[in-house]
Design a protein around this motif. Structure first.
Motif, PDB file in Angstrom:
ATOM      1  N   LEU A 117       0.819  -1.198   0.000  1.00 24.85           N
ATOM      2  CA  LEU A 117       0.000   0.000   0.000  1.00 24.85           C
ATOM      3  C   LEU A 117       0.861   1.260   0.000  1.00 24.85           C
ATOM      4  CD1 LEU A 117      -2.982  -0.862   2.383  1.00 24.85           C
ATOM      5  CD2 LEU A 117      -2.857  -1.007  -0.104  1.00 24.85           C
ATOM      6  N   ILE A 118       1.952   1.248   0.742  1.00 27.18           N
ATOM      7  CA  ILE A 118       2.873   2.387   0.720  1.00 27.18           C
ATOM      8  C   ILE A 118       3.437   2.576  -0.684  1.00 27.18           C
ATOM      9  CG2 ILE A 118       5.093   3.243   1.563  1.00 27.18           C
ATOM     10  CD1 ILE A 118       4.446   1.819   4.239  1.00 27.18           C
ATOM     11  N   ARG A 119       3.798   1.472  -1.324  1.00 24.03           N
ATOM     12  CA  ARG A 119       4.335   1.543  -2.688  1.00 24.03           C
ATOM     13  C   ARG A 119       3.315   2.122  -3.660  1.00 24.03           C
ATOM     14  NH1 ARG A 119       3.771  -1.434  -7.183  1.00 24.03           N
ATOM     15  NH2 ARG A 119       2.510  -3.026  -6.142  1.00 24.03           N
ATOM     16  N   LEU A 120       2.071   1.659  -3.577  1.00 24.80           N
ATOM     17  CA  LEU A 120       1.038   2.119  -4.501  1.00 24.80           C
ATOM     18  C   LEU A 120       0.661   3.574  -4.264  1.00 24.80           C
ATOM     19  CD1 LEU A 120      -1.213  -1.065  -4.498  1.00 24.80           C
ATOM     20  CD2 LEU A 120       0.106  -0.187  -6.432  1.00 24.80           C
ATOM     21  N   ILE A 121       0.597   3.976  -3.005  1.00 21.91           N
ATOM     22  CA  ILE A 121       0.287   5.375  -2.690  1.00 21.91           C
ATOM     23  C   ILE A 121       1.401   6.292  -3.189  1.00 21.91           C
ATOM     24  CG2 ILE A 121       0.007   7.025  -0.786  1.00 21.91           C
ATOM     25  CD1 ILE A 121      -1.439   4.725   0.730  1.00 21.91           C
ATOM     26  N   THR A 122       2.644   5.863  -3.022  1.00 19.41           N
ATOM     27  CA  THR A 122       3.790   6.639  -3.498  1.00 19.41           C
ATOM     28  C   THR A 122       3.812   6.702  -5.025  1.00 19.41           C
ATOM     29  OG1 THR A 122       5.068   5.958  -1.550  1.00 19.41           O
ATOM     30  CG2 THR A 122       6.303   6.832  -3.427  1.00 19.41           C
ATOM     31  N   LYS A 123       3.449   5.617  -5.657  1.00 19.47           N
ATOM     32  CA  LYS A 123       3.446   5.535  -7.127  1.00 19.47           C
ATOM     33  C   LYS A 123       2.355   6.397  -7.755  1.00 19.47           C
ATOM     34  CE  LYS A 123       2.578   2.147 -10.835  1.00 19.47           C
ATOM     35  NZ  LYS A 123       2.295   0.701 -11.121  1.00 19.47           N
ATOM     36  N   HIS A 124       1.121   6.341  -7.206  1.00 17.74           N
ATOM     37  CA  HIS A 124      -0.024   6.971  -7.860  1.00 17.74           C
ATOM     38  C   HIS A 124      -0.428   8.329  -7.274  1.00 17.74           C
ATOM     39  CE1 HIS A 124      -0.973   3.503 -10.407  1.00 17.74           C
ATOM     40  NE2 HIS A 124      -0.764   2.727  -9.352  1.00 17.74           N
ATOM     41  N   HIS A 125       0.013   8.626  -6.060  1.00 16.70           N
ATOM     42  CA  HIS A 125      -0.358   9.883  -5.395  1.00 16.70           C
ATOM     43  C   HIS A 125      -1.865  10.137  -5.438  1.00 16.70           C
ATOM     44  CE1 HIS A 125       3.856  11.005  -5.020  1.00 16.70           C
ATOM     45  NE2 HIS A 125       4.021  10.691  -6.289  1.00 16.70           N
ATOM     46  N   PRO A 126      -2.680   9.212  -4.949  1.00 16.44           N
ATOM     47  CA  PRO A 126      -4.137   9.433  -4.961  1.00 16.44           C
ATOM     48  C   PRO A 126      -4.519  10.554  -4.012  1.00 16.44           C
ATOM     49  CG  PRO A 126      -3.614   7.537  -3.598  1.00 16.44           C
ATOM     50  CD  PRO A 126      -2.322   7.950  -4.270  1.00 16.44           C
ATOM     51  N   ASP A 127      -5.619  11.231  -4.330  1.00 17.03           N
ATOM     52  CA  ASP A 127      -6.094  12.278  -3.437  1.00 17.03           C
ATOM     53  C   ASP A 127      -6.678  11.690  -2.155  1.00 17.03           C
ATOM     54  OD1 ASP A 127      -6.059  15.004  -5.088  1.00 17.03           O
ATOM     55  OD2 ASP A 127      -6.546  13.357  -6.443  1.00 17.03           O
ATOM     56  N   MET A 128      -7.251  10.487  -2.264  1.00  8.18           N
ATOM     57  CA  MET A 128      -7.827   9.841  -1.091  1.00  8.18           C
ATOM     58  C   MET A 128      -7.795   8.329  -1.279  1.00  8.18           C
ATOM     59  SD  MET A 128     -11.534  10.542   0.706  1.00  8.18           S
ATOM     60  CE  MET A 128     -12.050   9.625   2.170  1.00  8.18           C
ATOM     61  N   VAL A 129      -7.586   7.614  -0.184  1.00 12.83           N
ATOM     62  CA  VAL A 129      -7.631   6.149  -0.188  1.00 12.83           C
ATOM     63  C   VAL A 129      -8.870   5.704   0.568  1.00 12.83           C
ATOM     64  CG1 VAL A 129      -6.438   4.007   0.392  1.00 12.83           C
ATOM     65  CG2 VAL A 129      -5.118   6.037  -0.226  1.00 12.83           C
ATOM     66  N   VAL A 130      -9.674   4.843  -0.059  1.00 24.05           N
ATOM     67  CA  VAL A 130     -10.896   4.336   0.565  1.00 24.05           C
ATOM     68  C   VAL A 130     -10.786   2.822   0.729  1.00 24.05           C
ATOM     69  CG1 VAL A 130     -13.394   4.061   0.351  1.00 24.05           C
ATOM     70  CG2 VAL A 130     -12.298   6.185  -0.408  1.00 24.05           C
ATOM     71  N   PRO A 131     -10.624   2.318   1.957  1.00 24.11           N
ATOM     72  CA  PRO A 131     -10.614   0.879   2.190  1.00 24.11           C
ATOM     73  C   PRO A 131     -12.039   0.349   2.282  1.00 24.11           C
ATOM     74  CG  PRO A 131     -10.273   2.022   4.251  1.00 24.11           C
ATOM     75  CD  PRO A 131     -10.396   3.090   3.189  1.00 24.11           C
ATOM     76  N   VAL A 132     -12.229  -0.898   1.879  1.00 26.57           N
ATOM     77  CA  VAL A 132     -13.563  -1.517   1.931  1.00 26.57           C
ATOM     78  C   VAL A 132     -13.615  -2.605   2.993  1.00 26.57           C
ATOM     79  CG1 VAL A 132     -15.318  -2.789   0.625  1.00 26.57           C
ATOM     80  CG2 VAL A 132     -14.017  -0.952  -0.489  1.00 26.57           C
ATOM     81  N   GLY A 133     -12.620  -3.495   3.019  1.00 27.14           N
ATOM     82  CA  GLY A 133     -12.614  -4.619   3.957  1.00 27.14           C
ATOM     83  C   GLY A 133     -11.803  -4.348   5.217  1.00 27.14           C
ATOM     84  N   TYR A 134     -11.973  -5.251   6.203  1.00 28.16           N
ATOM     85  CA  TYR A 134     -11.312  -5.060   7.497  1.00 28.16           C
ATOM     86  C   TYR A 134      -9.789  -5.073   7.362  1.00 28.16           C
ATOM     87  CZ  TYR A 134      -8.980  -9.380   8.835  1.00 28.16           C
ATOM     88  OH  TYR A 134      -8.079 -10.394   8.926  1.00 28.16           O
TER      89      TYR A 134
END
Length: 381
Positions: free
Chosen positions: A67-84
């Motif tokens: 998740l750190i890798r993907l957030i760093t790669k894509h720079h999303p404005d917001m992350v929304v988790p669905v599952g626990y």
């Protein structure tokens, strides 16, 4: 032209993630970055997914790194988790990614309490919410004689959230140890709660809430008429439900935990009509499409408030019902010896209800195994 805000939507393998993606695209001017764990994850095939990427998951630490890798790669404005799993993992890394994206999560301590069912029940008891009687594990120090004295039937459940339904009804002393040990294995050694069996109807009563800045800004209740497994789990026939007592208790509990974000508070009902708390789910629930399609757009409201995006709230209906036929039939086909296929089909068709299948996004709803075979054949060629 102004760039659309990018929403990283996790748990793209789940069917209810598809409804969240559709909701966000319909209500807000955003781009959806869908994250699944396979090449063929449902979100990757959805017409509502603008970009797709994968997060490999073998354990929590690896998933956190992904998740750190993907957030760093894509720079999303917001992350929304669905599952626990995504909620708990994002909570672990929130400080590390706080400067890279936005999230809407409860305090870490509150998430930990919600995931630990015994702790959640203890908090509820402190503020006067009724909880199931529990027969302490100290019972085992007295041997099988103590097991004989349990007030059967009793209800067993894993004390920690595991992302799947680890529960069982035990109806007699003779089957106690077999079911207890099975749950112990399924939970990988977790403590097993031994609770009274709530003697009301078979339904589960739930209150979904969205908290922002310490206040509930969206609330709805539903009643699970049919669930899988039958002792309580994901609903396959669910209807809107109105009950002020349910709402009042849910607000009291989440306010006690200084909640922020999404939660579903789950109750059972005794014969006398009183509600008994079962657990807190700190995530989107599997039957979320019922809420979304009847106007309770928790995801859109949350994202719009966090990012400051214009959003016109829909009129929410007070009555409505939905069935989840794929989930129901999959369960019945896997349990042919104990389930009636005809009875199951009739329960999905009557009375007529909305179905949790989006025909405008049908490619995403085709069973994942078919797409896996397609990829495997293509790769072999």
């Amino acid at each position: 032209m102004k760039k659309k805000p990018v929403i990283m939507l996790l748990d793209g393998d789940y069917s209810h993630t598809l409804q969240i993606a559709a909701e966000l695209k319909q209500d807000l001017n955003v781009a959806i970055l869908g994250i699944g764990t396979r090449k063929t994850s449902a979100i990757s095939r959805s017409r509502y997914c603008d970009i797709y990427d994968r997060a490999i998951y073998n354990n929590t630490n690896e998933y956190a790194e992904e998740l750190i890798r993907l957030i760093t790669k894509h720079h999303p404005d917001m992350v929304v988790p669905v599952g626990y799993r995504s909620v708990s993992t994002l909570s672990m890394i929130r400080e590390e990614v706080a400067h890279k994206t936005k999230m809407c999560l409860p305090p870490s301590e509150s998430i930990d309490i919600a995931l630990n069912k015994r702790k959640a029940l203890d908090i509820a008891k402190q503020i006067g919410i009724e909880i199931p009687l529990e027969f302490s594990n100290k019972l085992f120090s007295k041997g099988d004689d103590a097991i004989s004295r349990l007030p059967y039937p009793v209800f067993l459940k894993a004390s920690m959230e595991a992302g799947k339904n680890i529960t069982s009804i035990v109806r007699s002393r003779e089957e106690f140890w077999e079911k207890y040990k099975k749950l112990k294995d399924e939970s990988k050694g977790d403590d097993i709660l031994i609770q009274e069996f709530i003697d009301g109807d078979t339904h589960t009563y739930d209150c979904g809430l969205l908290y922002l800045q310490g206040e509930p800004v969206e609330i709805y209740c539903h009643e699970e008429l049919i669930s899988i497994p039958r002792s309580g789990g994901s609903g396959t026939k669910v209807r809107l439900y109105s009950n002020e007592v349910l709402v009042k208790m849910s607000i009291a509990l989440l306010s006690k935990l200084n909640w922020n974000g999404i939660a579903l508070v789950e109750f059972k009902k005794r014969r006398d009509g009183s509600f008994v708390l079962m657990e807190i789910n700190p995530k989107f629930w599997a039957s979320y499409p019922l809420a979304s399609k009847y106007g309770y757009r928790f995801a859109s409201l949350m994202v719009s408030r966090i990012l400051g995006i214009p959003y016109t709230r829909r009129h929410a209906k007070k009555r409505g019902m939905m069935v989840f036929p794929i989930r129901e039939l999959s369960y019945v086909l896997k349990n042919k010896n104990n389930e009636s296929l005809i009875k199951s089909i009739v329960s999905m068709l009557w009375p007529p209800s909305k179905m949790d299948v989006n025909i405008t996004d049908l490619k995403a709803w085709i069973p994942d195994k078919l797409f896996y075979l397609k990829f495997k054949m293509r790769d072999s060629n």
